[in-house]
Design a protein around this motif. Structure first.
Motif: not given
Length: 294
Positions: A43-48
């Motif tokens: 949840s704390l990551k970007s999609m990239d």
């Protein structure tokens, strides 16, 4: 070198059994915490960053945009208002349903603990057996009944449904708790002129505070996590958080946003988790008290 006092506490012996026990406990904790860890870091990551496939890796930078989107911007079909409305719907459903079911269940349990004619235990067992029947069997009759009285697809309707389905378990727990209370307490109160309700509110209910905590937590968790009854009875304007979470996860526009889905899932579960973490010792005390009395 200081020697331990002969009358002091003995040091714990390290045995193979103790090592095995702690190894098992650590492994079990990791097993249950691993999914939560994965959800939080995703949840704390970007999609990239998610596309790199390093599912257990910590995020390079903390990005809370998925949480903001999940709360107020995630799409459910063509409506993109997030899971915020579902949270307040769940609060409006759960709080009154828990309060009503706990109160009625406590009164029922108190009354049944006093009612001891021949065959009362058998009849009580038959009444409680109704709580073991799967919900799905009752859905159609309940839908028809709610529609006939004008409460289908309404907030009051879903609250009543949760109260009805929660009463067997709540009544059982309170009855088993009250039945072991010494009869002398009630007899002494009756001699002093106390009636049914005064005895209940001034004697029985204060005694049963540990069980009230246990039952409230069980009811809160069960109602908050419910999906089926909320989907069938709540109506479009009162959908609980679990139903809206399902709609968010199954809505895909262009790409599946795993970070938003994970954030929405955590937001849905965070209140019951917080209640258990903050009130866990009271829950254990209530269970222990009920076990001793029952």
């Amino acid at each position: 070198m200081n020697q331990p006092h002969p009358n002091g506490p003995k040091p714990a012996r390290i045995t193979a059994g103790r090592i095995g026990l702690y190894t098992f406990l650590v492994a079990a904790a990791l097993f249950f915490l691993l999914p939560l860890y994965t959800m939080v870091v995703t949840s704390l990551k970007s999609m990239d960053e998610i596309r790199l496939g390093q599912i257990f890796a910590l995020p390079a930078t903390l990005d809370f945009s998925a949480w903001v989107t999940a709360w107020s911007g995630a799409c459910m079909g063509t409506v993109c208002v997030g899971i915020r409305s579902g949270f307040w719907n769940s609060v409006a459903i759960t709080v009154p349903a828990v309060a009503i079911s706990v109160f009625i269940g406590a009164v029922n349990g108190y009354a049944l603990s006093l009612w001891r004619p021949r065959g009362a235990n058998a009849l009580f067992g038959l009444l409680m057996a109704g709580g073991l029947i799967p919900y799905q069997i009752f859905l159609y009759p309940m839908v028809r009944a709610m529609a006939n009285i004008g409460l289908y697809n309404s907030l009051a309707g879903i609250i009543i449904v949760h109260v009805i389905f929660g009463l067997p378990l709540v009544t059982l727990l309170f009855r088993n708790y009250f039945v072991s209370v010494p009869e002398e307490l009630c007899k002494a109160a009756r001699v002093d002129g106390a009636g049914f309700w005064r005895i209940f509110f001034e004697i029985m209910l204060p005694i049963a505070v540990p069980m009230v905590v246990v039952v409230s937590m069980l009811q809160f968790t069960g109602i908050w996590n419910d999906f089926l009854l909320g989907l069938v009875f709540a109506g479009r304007d009162n959908l609980p958080m679990t139903v809206q979470l399902n709609n968010i996860v199954n809505t895909t526009m262009g790409e599946r946003t795993y970070n938003v889905n994970m954030a929405a899932t955590i937001l849905t579960a965070i209140l019951p988790l917080a209640i258990y973490f903050l009130s866990g010792r009271w829950f254990v005390r209530g269970i222990a008290a009920g076990a001793v009395k029952g």
